[in-house]
Design a protein around this motif. Structure first.
Motif, PDB file in Angstrom:
ATOM      1  N   THR A  65       0.839  -1.210   0.000  1.00  0.00           N
ATOM      2  CA  THR A  65       0.000   0.000   0.000  1.00  0.00           C
ATOM      3  C   THR A  65       0.868   1.252   0.000  1.00  0.00           C
ATOM      4  O   THR A  65       0.575   2.227  -0.702  1.00  0.00           O
ATOM      5  CB  THR A  65      -0.927  -0.007   1.234  1.00  0.00           C
ATOM      6  OG1 THR A  65      -1.745  -1.178   1.195  1.00  0.00           O
ATOM      7  CG2 THR A  65      -1.831   1.215   1.244  1.00  0.00           C
ATOM      8  N   VAL A  66       1.952   1.221   0.768  1.00  0.00           N
ATOM      9  CA  VAL A  66       2.867   2.366   0.785  1.00  0.00           C
ATOM     10  C   VAL A  66       3.539   2.534  -0.576  1.00  0.00           C
ATOM     11  O   VAL A  66       3.613   3.645  -1.122  1.00  0.00           O
ATOM     12  CB  VAL A  66       3.927   2.181   1.894  1.00  0.00           C
ATOM     13  CG1 VAL A  66       5.019   3.248   1.774  1.00  0.00           C
ATOM     14  CG2 VAL A  66       3.276   2.245   3.271  1.00  0.00           C
ATOM     15  N   LEU A  67       4.029   1.421  -1.147  1.00  0.00           N
ATOM     16  CA  LEU A  67       4.744   1.487  -2.426  1.00  0.00           C
ATOM     17  C   LEU A  67       3.830   1.965  -3.574  1.00  0.00           C
ATOM     18  O   LEU A  67       4.308   2.586  -4.526  1.00  0.00           O
ATOM     19  CB  LEU A  67       5.325   0.108  -2.782  1.00  0.00           C
ATOM     20  CG  LEU A  67       6.500  -0.349  -1.899  1.00  0.00           C
ATOM     21  CD1 LEU A  67       6.891  -1.780  -2.237  1.00  0.00           C
ATOM     22  CD2 LEU A  67       7.694   0.597  -2.080  1.00  0.00           C
ATOM     23  N   THR A  68       2.539   1.657  -3.493  1.00  0.00           N
ATOM     24  CA  THR A  68       1.599   2.061  -4.562  1.00  0.00           C
ATOM     25  C   THR A  68       0.859   3.341  -4.216  1.00  0.00           C
ATOM     26  O   THR A  68      -0.157   3.656  -4.838  1.00  0.00           O
ATOM     27  CB  THR A  68       0.594   0.939  -4.826  1.00  0.00           C
ATOM     28  OG1 THR A  68      -0.122   0.662  -3.607  1.00  0.00           O
ATOM     29  CG2 THR A  68       1.275  -0.320  -5.307  1.00  0.00           C
ATOM     30  N   LEU A  69       1.342   4.042  -3.204  1.00  0.00           N
ATOM     31  CA  LEU A  69       0.724   5.316  -2.774  1.00  0.00           C
ATOM     32  C   LEU A  69      -0.753   5.138  -2.416  1.00  0.00           C
ATOM     33  O   LEU A  69      -1.593   6.003  -2.694  1.00  0.00           O
ATOM     34  CB  LEU A  69       0.881   6.376  -3.877  1.00  0.00           C
ATOM     35  CG  LEU A  69       2.325   6.672  -4.310  1.00  0.00           C
ATOM     36  CD1 LEU A  69       2.346   7.700  -5.434  1.00  0.00           C
ATOM     37  CD2 LEU A  69       3.152   7.162  -3.134  1.00  0.00           C
ATOM     38  N   GLY A  70      -1.075   4.018  -1.832  1.00  0.00           N
ATOM     39  CA  GLY A  70      -2.428   3.799  -1.322  1.00  0.00           C
ATOM     40  C   GLY A  70      -3.358   3.035  -2.242  1.00  0.00           C
ATOM     41  O   GLY A  70      -4.425   2.590  -1.817  1.00  0.00           O
ATOM     42  N   ILE A  71      -2.984   2.901  -3.514  1.00  0.00           N
ATOM     43  CA  ILE A  71      -3.903   2.266  -4.470  1.00  0.00           C
ATOM     44  C   ILE A  71      -4.139   0.799  -4.116  1.00  0.00           C
ATOM     45  O   ILE A  71      -5.244   0.277  -4.284  1.00  0.00           O
ATOM     46  CB  ILE A  71      -3.332   2.376  -5.900  1.00  0.00           C
ATOM     47  CG1 ILE A  71      -3.331   3.852  -6.311  1.00  0.00           C
ATOM     48  CG2 ILE A  71      -4.163   1.559  -6.894  1.00  0.00           C
ATOM     49  CD1 ILE A  71      -2.709   4.108  -7.662  1.00  0.00           C
ATOM     50  N   TYR A  72      -3.126   0.130  -3.562  1.00  0.00           N
ATOM     51  CA  TYR A  72      -3.265  -1.298  -3.247  1.00  0.00           C
ATOM     52  C   TYR A  72      -4.200  -1.534  -2.059  1.00  0.00           C
ATOM     53  O   TYR A  72      -4.602  -2.661  -1.791  1.00  0.00           O
ATOM     54  CB  TYR A  72      -1.881  -1.889  -2.945  1.00  0.00           C
ATOM     55  CG  TYR A  72      -1.892  -3.394  -2.818  1.00  0.00           C
ATOM     56  CD1 TYR A  72      -1.994  -4.207  -3.945  1.00  0.00           C
ATOM     57  CD2 TYR A  72      -1.820  -4.010  -1.564  1.00  0.00           C
ATOM     58  CE1 TYR A  72      -2.027  -5.582  -3.834  1.00  0.00           C
ATOM     59  CE2 TYR A  72      -1.844  -5.392  -1.453  1.00  0.00           C
ATOM     60  CZ  TYR A  72      -1.950  -6.166  -2.590  1.00  0.00           C
ATOM     61  OH  TYR A  72      -1.975  -7.532  -2.480  1.00  0.00           O
ATOM     62  N   HIS A  73      -4.576  -0.465  -1.368  1.00  0.00           N
ATOM     63  CA  HIS A  73      -5.412  -0.578  -0.171  1.00  0.00           C
ATOM     64  C   HIS A  73      -6.649  -1.450  -0.406  1.00  0.00           C
ATOM     65  O   HIS A  73      -7.030  -2.250   0.454  1.00  0.00           O
ATOM     66  CB  HIS A  73      -5.836   0.831   0.266  1.00  0.00           C
ATOM     67  CG  HIS A  73      -6.997   0.870   1.192  1.00  0.00           C
ATOM     68  ND1 HIS A  73      -6.885   0.605   2.541  1.00  0.00           N
ATOM     69  CD2 HIS A  73      -8.312   1.117   0.964  1.00  0.00           C
ATOM     70  CE1 HIS A  73      -8.073   0.702   3.104  1.00  0.00           C
ATOM     71  NE2 HIS A  73      -8.961   1.011   2.173  1.00  0.00           N
ATOM     72  N   PHE A  74      -7.269  -1.309  -1.570  1.00  0.00           N
ATOM     73  CA  PHE A  74      -8.522  -2.026  -1.851  1.00  0.00           C
ATOM     74  C   PHE A  74      -8.275  -3.526  -1.992  1.00  0.00           C
ATOM     75  O   PHE A  74      -9.064  -4.338  -1.515  1.00  0.00           O
ATOM     76  CB  PHE A  74      -9.157  -1.464  -3.122  1.00  0.00           C
ATOM     77  CG  PHE A  74      -9.285   0.033  -3.070  1.00  0.00           C
ATOM     78  CD1 PHE A  74     -10.320   0.622  -2.372  1.00  0.00           C
ATOM     79  CD2 PHE A  74      -8.344   0.858  -3.682  1.00  0.00           C
ATOM     80  CE1 PHE A  74     -10.424   1.988  -2.288  1.00  0.00           C
ATOM     81  CE2 PHE A  74      -8.445   2.233  -3.606  1.00  0.00           C
ATOM     82  CZ  PHE A  74      -9.478   2.801  -2.908  1.00  0.00           C
ATOM     83  N   TRP A  75      -7.195  -3.901  -2.623  1.00  0.00           N
ATOM     84  CA  TRP A  75      -6.855  -5.309  -2.782  1.00  0.00           C
ATOM     85  C   TRP A  75      -6.361  -5.877  -1.438  1.00  0.00           C
ATOM     86  O   TRP A  75      -6.589  -7.034  -1.127  1.00  0.00           O
ATOM     87  CB  TRP A  75      -5.795  -5.477  -3.869  1.00  0.00           C
ATOM     88  CG  TRP A  75      -6.381  -5.313  -5.237  1.00  0.00           C
ATOM     89  CD1 TRP A  75      -6.825  -6.321  -6.055  1.00  0.00           C
ATOM     90  CD2 TRP A  75      -6.634  -4.081  -5.935  1.00  0.00           C
ATOM     91  NE1 TRP A  75      -7.325  -5.790  -7.224  1.00  0.00           N
ATOM     92  CE2 TRP A  75      -7.220  -4.424  -7.187  1.00  0.00           C
ATOM     93  CE3 TRP A  75      -6.426  -2.740  -5.646  1.00  0.00           C
ATOM     94  CZ2 TRP A  75      -7.589  -3.468  -8.128  1.00  0.00           C
ATOM     95  CZ3 TRP A  75      -6.804  -1.777  -6.577  1.00  0.00           C
ATOM     96  CH2 TRP A  75      -7.376  -2.140  -7.803  1.00  0.00           C
ATOM     97  N   ALA A  76      -5.708  -5.021  -0.645  1.00  0.00           N
ATOM     98  CA  ALA A  76      -5.255  -5.446   0.681  1.00  0.00           C
ATOM     99  C   ALA A  76      -6.449  -5.785   1.569  1.00  0.00           C
ATOM    100  O   ALA A  76      -6.442  -6.792   2.296  1.00  0.00           O
ATOM    101  CB  ALA A  76      -4.417  -4.335   1.324  1.00  0.00           C
ATOM    102  N   LYS A  77      -7.479  -4.946   1.507  1.00  0.00           N
ATOM    103  CA  LYS A  77      -8.666  -5.194   2.328  1.00  0.00           C
ATOM    104  C   LYS A  77      -9.330  -6.510   1.933  1.00  0.00           C
ATOM    105  O   LYS A  77      -9.797  -7.261   2.793  1.00  0.00           O
ATOM    106  CB  LYS A  77      -9.648  -4.026   2.169  1.00  0.00           C
ATOM    107  CG  LYS A  77     -10.904  -4.184   2.983  1.00  0.00           C
ATOM    108  CD  LYS A  77     -11.720  -2.905   3.032  1.00  0.00           C
ATOM    109  CE  LYS A  77     -11.193  -1.965   4.073  1.00  0.00           C
ATOM    110  NZ  LYS A  77     -12.082  -0.818   4.321  1.00  0.00           N
TER     111      LYS A  77
END
Length: 387
Positions: A65-77
């Protein structure tokens, strides 16, 4: 595919010619949890997750999430939900989460457009009502909150599958919004003395529209059992909070620190803050009691064909869980979060008991539509639901 009984088809939920997916009609007699007679209450859910496994998912999600500037947040959830769902075992069968990060991401984009329009309206509007426009637009978001809540519950349920059959939430989100706004207005008019009644009304509307396959839930709860716990919680919060403010002069303590920032002033401010927050903490004990009563009340009044539910959650168990979780979170600077999630799931899910047996033979997938996008508003603010 093997026909079992009156058009019900065997394992795996394969589709008939009508496109309706049927549930597995054969029940594994060893699938039930200990306690096991139909006429007795037995534990409904076994949560088998552990903190270390969740931590490994959590730390990778954090880094991506940090490396993608937050975009990965949705897939992380979605990864976290899939882990939690798959380790939530109901009557010997785990839940399955079928949502995707793409759905959550597009849900977020839709709501982001709404907020861009909102901020543009506030920024560029020039007129006689310029001072009150932001407040009016903020009030306009209240119905949107209720609408988004209903839609988010529907999304979460339609992405939850058990034994090949998914849950659902029927009914109109707009109708729920109108009812919720009416209840909010009544709460304001009555200085929130109407709150237990409004809780019963909204719970009945949500649970009454919940489905598992082709069978619906219903809710029988009345507000009366909630009034005494609610009034105790209200008086406790107001009483202890007010007493804390009267016992110390917080304004003077802050003023003394500004005039002479010495050790005595710092000590005086810490004592004042400790007294106020200590009294608020004592007052919050009554709210935990009310919360435990609400959970038991909601469980025992939720019905599904063939089964009844009970929760054995108590004030002592909730208080111990929440206080120790808070302490662990502070001591570990948040890194213990996965273990705290696991602890909370175990306490709340293991307290849920059931009596009776599901009619597996006649359970079938419903034909109601499922929403295409994620939870929008809740993704925008990274909020979660206690559903």
């Amino acid at each position: 595919m093997q026909q079992q009984n009156e058009g019900a088809w065997s394992a795996g939920g394969e589709a008939q010619e009508t496109g309706v997916v049927m549930a597995e009609p054969v029940r594994d007699e060893n699938a039930g949890l200990p306690g096991g007679q139909s006429g007795e209450f037995r534990r409904l859910v076994e949560f088998k997750g552990n903190g270390w496994q969740l931590f490994k998912i959590w730390i990778v999600n954090f880094l991506l999430t940090v490396l993608t500037l937050g975009i990965y947040h949705f897939w992380a959830k979605v990864k976290v939900r899939k882990y939690l769902w798959s380790n939530t075992v109901v009557e010997g069968e785990p839940l399955e989460y079928t949502g995707t990060g793409k759905e959550l991401f597009f849900g977020f984009l839709i709501i982001a457009v709404v907020f861009v329009v909102y901020n543009s309206a506030v920024h560029f509007y020039v007129g006689p009502a310029q001072q009150i426009v932001p407040s009016l637009l903020l009030i306009a978001l209240v119905p949107f909150w209720f609408f988004a809540t209903y839609r988010a519950i529907r999304y979460r349920l339609t992405r939850t599958v058990w034994r090949g059959i998914r849950f659902n939430l029927s009914g109109s989100a707009w109708r729920f919004t109108l009812v919720a706004l009416g209840q909010t207005l009544l709460n304001i008019i009555t200085l929130y003395l109407w709150y237990p009644k409004s809780r019963a009304v909204l719970r009945k509307r949500i649970v009454g529209n919940m489905w598992y396959g082709s069978r619906s839930f219903w809710f029988t709860g009345k507000a009366k059992p909630l009034y005494v716990p609610f009034l105790v919680a209200l008086v406790g919060m107001i009483g202890f909070g007010g007493a804390g403010m009267m016992l110390v002069d917080l304004g003077s303590a802050v003023g003394n620190l500004n005039e002479d920032p010495g050790r005595a002033a710092v000590k005086g401010l810490l004592v004042a803050l400790g007294t106020v927050y200590g009294m608020l903490l004592l007052g919050s004990l009554s709210t935990y009691w009310f919360a435990a009563v609400c959970i038991r009340w909601e469980a025992m009044n939720t019905r599904f064909p063939g089964v009844e539910f009970r929760s054995t959650i108590t004030l002592r168990r909730m208080l111990w869980l929440e206080l120790t979780n808070l302490l662990l979170r502070l001591c570990t600077l948040g890194f213990a979060a996965p273990w705290l999630i696991v602890r909370s799931h175990r306490v709340y899910l293991h307290s849920l008991h059931v009596q009776g047996d599901l009619d597996y033979v006649h359970l079938a997938q419903d034909e109601q539509n499922a929403p295409k996008h994620g939870e929008g508003f809740f993704e925008a603010f990274d909020l979660d639901l206690a559903v």
